[in-house]
Design an enzyme around this catalytic site. Structure first.
Site, PDB file in Angstrom:
ATOM      1  N   ARG A 168      -0.829  53.897  30.161  1.00 28.12           N
ATOM      2  CA  ARG A 168      -0.052  52.795  30.743  1.00 28.12           C
ATOM      3  C   ARG A 168       0.877  52.180  29.705  1.00 28.12           C
ATOM      4  NH1 ARG A 168      -4.353  48.797  33.102  1.00 28.12           N
ATOM      5  NH2 ARG A 168      -2.532  47.590  33.755  1.00 28.12           N
ATOM      6  N   ARG A 198     -11.735  43.559  29.842  1.00 24.61           N
ATOM      7  CA  ARG A 198     -11.668  42.777  31.079  1.00 24.61           C
ATOM      8  C   ARG A 198     -12.758  43.206  32.054  1.00 24.61           C
ATOM      9  NH1 ARG A 198      -5.814  42.312  33.588  1.00 24.61           N
ATOM     10  NH2 ARG A 198      -6.052  44.576  33.755  1.00 24.61           N
ATOM     11  N   ARG A 210     -12.127  47.443  36.198  1.00 24.89           N
ATOM     12  CA  ARG A 210     -11.120  48.133  36.996  1.00 24.89           C
ATOM     13  C   ARG A 210     -10.949  49.555  36.490  1.00 24.89           C
ATOM     14  NH1 ARG A 210      -5.919  44.246  37.023  1.00 24.89           N
ATOM     15  NH2 ARG A 210      -5.003  46.316  36.930  1.00 24.89           N
ATOM     16  N   LYS A 234       1.751  38.249  31.897  1.00 22.48           N
ATOM     17  CA  LYS A 234       2.891  37.914  32.760  1.00 22.48           C
ATOM     18  C   LYS A 234       2.444  37.180  34.029  1.00 22.48           C
ATOM     19  CE  LYS A 234       4.623  41.993  33.498  1.00 22.48           C
ATOM     20  NZ  LYS A 234       3.546  42.756  32.828  1.00 22.48           N
TER      21      LYS A 234
END
Length: 224
Positions: free
Chosen positions: A173, A127, A162, A13
């Site tokens: 999540r 990531r 992260r 997004k």
């Protein structure tokens, strides 16, 4: 062009929002950014938001909508806007519709960015961020050392993950996202403004799919 972007964490997004901003010269409006700005500026609504945030509480929907109304009244939204991160539930969606109707800026389309769960896991769990320059890598799809070359860090950047990108947190999540978003998908589907986009593939491929959907929606609106 007045859009809402829906999509799970890792669906792209943020990346696609920035490309839409560049192409169409409309602002991306994030509720998180709005709340931080209002708190820093010390406006009446900002002070109320600050009190909630400092206490570790969720900011009341009425405060968020008040801040949103103020932001949408600014001149840079005349050509449109992209909403990211709001609404998150049906109550917020109803309230947002009322605000947009009041100011004469109804939503043109809600883009649902669809990505297979396994792909989301790879995007998020893989990531990594270079501590030196901030460049984003993915150990599955864009391993360190691949182009574009990082001149400052050469081919050996120090990478970090992260905290919310570990597998247990990712699973939670995605569960939260599914629970929150399914009712919104049905809500906007009934309003006939939901548009589904395959968000797998390169950034450019996904962007062109979004552009085609937006063009088709605009053509349909002109005929109505």
């Amino acid at each position: 062009m007045r859009l809402i972007l829906l999509g799970a964490p890792g669906s792209g997004k943020g990346t696609q929002s920035q490309k839409l901003v560049e192409r169409h010269a409309v602002p991306q409006i994030s509720t998180g950014d709005l709340l931080r700005e209002a708190r820093e500026q010390g406006s009446p609504l900002g002070l109320q938001a600050k009190a909630a945030m400092d206490a570790g509480k969720l900011v009341d929907d009425a405060i968020v909508l008040g801040i949103m109304r103020e932001r949408l009244a600014q001149p840079d939204t005349e050509k449109g806007f992209i909403l990211d991160g709001f609404p998150r539930n049906l109550a917020q969606a109803d309230a947002l519709n009322a605000v947009l109707k009041e100011i004469g800026q109804p939503i043109d389309a809600v883009i649902l960015m669809q990505v297979d769960t396994d792909v989301l896991f790879r995007r998020l769990a893989g990531r990594r961020t270079c501590k030196e320059c901030g460049r984003i890598f993915n150990i599955y799809t864009s391993p360190p050392g691949t182009l574009p070359h990082c001149d400052r860090c050469k081919d050996r950047p120090v990478l970090s993950q992260r905290p919310d990108d570990n597998e247990d947190v990712i699973e939670n999540r995605l569960k939260v996202y599914t629970a929150q978003t399914k009712p919104l998908i049905e809500y906007y589907d009934k309003l006939k403004i939901l548009r589904r986009v395959d968000a797998e593939g390169s950034v450019e491929e996904v962007f062109e799919r979004i552009e085609r959907v937006l063009a088709a929606s605009a053509a349909h609106a002109r005929k109505s």
